[in-house]
Design an enzyme around this catalytic site. Structure first.
Site, PDB file in Angstrom:
ATOM      1  N   TRP A 139       0.858  -1.190   0.000  1.00  0.00           N
ATOM      2  CA  TRP A 139       0.000   0.000   0.000  1.00  0.00           C
ATOM      3  C   TRP A 139       0.894   1.240   0.000  1.00  0.00           C
ATOM      4  CZ3 TRP A 139      -5.049   0.053  -0.841  1.00  0.00           C
ATOM      5  CH2 TRP A 139      -5.755   1.223  -0.587  1.00  0.00           C
ATOM      6  N   GLU A 161      -0.530  -5.440   8.033  1.00  0.00           N
ATOM      7  CA  GLU A 161      -0.032  -6.801   7.848  1.00  0.00           C
ATOM      8  C   GLU A 161       1.468  -6.926   8.087  1.00  0.00           C
ATOM      9  OE1 GLU A 161      -3.901  -6.299   6.409  1.00  0.00           O
ATOM     10  OE2 GLU A 161      -2.144  -5.255   5.591  1.00  0.00           O
ATOM     11  N   VAL A 179       1.553   5.085   6.342  1.00  0.00           N
ATOM     12  CA  VAL A 179       0.154   5.356   6.659  1.00  0.00           C
ATOM     13  C   VAL A 179      -0.018   6.869   6.597  1.00  0.00           C
ATOM     14  CG1 VAL A 179      -1.717   5.026   8.312  1.00  0.00           C
ATOM     15  CG2 VAL A 179       0.161   3.367   8.222  1.00  0.00           C
ATOM     16  N   HIS A 229      -9.313   6.124  11.434  1.00  0.00           N
ATOM     17  CA  HIS A 229      -8.683   4.894  10.962  1.00  0.00           C
ATOM     18  C   HIS A 229      -7.157   4.996  11.070  1.00  0.00           C
ATOM     19  CE1 HIS A 229      -8.288   1.254   8.538  1.00  0.00           C
ATOM     20  NE2 HIS A 229      -7.409   1.890   7.778  1.00  0.00           N
ATOM     21  N   PHE A 239      10.955  -0.570  13.296  1.00  0.00           N
ATOM     22  CA  PHE A 239       9.760   0.172  12.870  1.00  0.00           C
ATOM     23  C   PHE A 239      10.167   1.204  11.818  1.00  0.00           C
ATOM     24  CE2 PHE A 239       6.577   3.546  13.328  1.00  0.00           C
ATOM     25  CZ  PHE A 239       5.404   2.822  13.361  1.00  0.00           C
ATOM     26  N   ARG A 299      10.318  12.002   3.117  1.00  0.00           N
ATOM     27  CA  ARG A 299      11.001  11.089   4.041  1.00  0.00           C
ATOM     28  C   ARG A 299      11.370   9.748   3.395  1.00  0.00           C
ATOM     29  NH1 ARG A 299       8.198  14.799   6.237  1.00  0.00           N
ATOM     30  NH2 ARG A 299       8.559  15.563   8.345  1.00  0.00           N
TER      31      ARG A 299
END
Length: 165
Positions: free
Chosen positions: A31, A67, A90, A97, A122, A136
């Site tokens: 995504w 995921e 994200v 959400h 992470f 970034r």
């Protein structure tokens, strides 16, 4: 935290160490592929720059950032790696959400690291908009994928110094 005047992907002041012989998994979200693809390139570049051979890194794609948690768990359950790098993006939308996903991913990745006693890094961007993500992932703020690779190397080397009993 990056600022508008600083590229944080400069590691010239760090003694990163030689990662030759260490094995890394990179679990990357499909995504926001424009961003995560650039993060992946940065991570691979960072690993290679510090001695990691192509055969000592494995890239696994998962559908989205949520995921990344189960992808990391699956890879550590089935194969020995010195560290796992998670890469995702994200972007804030109009609903809550974003908050739920970011919180679940952060906690989930931490839990996988604890479960396997392995560094699980992470490398997930949580931005307000696409431009911040692009900045970034190879833009004016550097590449957080490369930063995640450097972190993985440092943590894997630390883990070798202090093995589990």
């Amino acid at each position: 935290m990056s600022s508008s005047i600083k590229n944080l992907s400069d590691f010239s002041h760090l003694e990163v160490g030689n990662a030759e012989g260490l094995k890394f998994a990179i679990v990357v979200s499909q995504w926001n592929a424009q961003v995560t693809g650039a993060l992946l390139e940065g991570a691979i570049t960072g690993l290679k720059k510090h001695g990691v051979n192509d055969g000592d890194m494995e890239v696994l794609q998962v559908p989205g950032s949520y995921e990344l948690v189960s992808g990391s768990d699956i890879v550590l359950r089935n194969k020995a790696f010195d560290a796992v790098i998670t890469l995702g993006c994200v972007i804030q939308g109009e609903t809550r959400h974003f908050d739920f996903i970011c919180d679940a991913v952060a906690h989930g990745i931490a839990n996988v690291a604890i479960k396997y006693n392995k560094p699980v890094i992470f490398g997930v961007l949580t931005t307000d908009n696409l431009q911040q993500a692009l900045d970034r992932s190879g833009g004016i703020h550097g590449n957080k994928g490369e930063e995640a690779a450097i972190t993985a190397i440092q943590m894997a080397l630390l883990s070798q110094r202090f093995p589990s009993v």
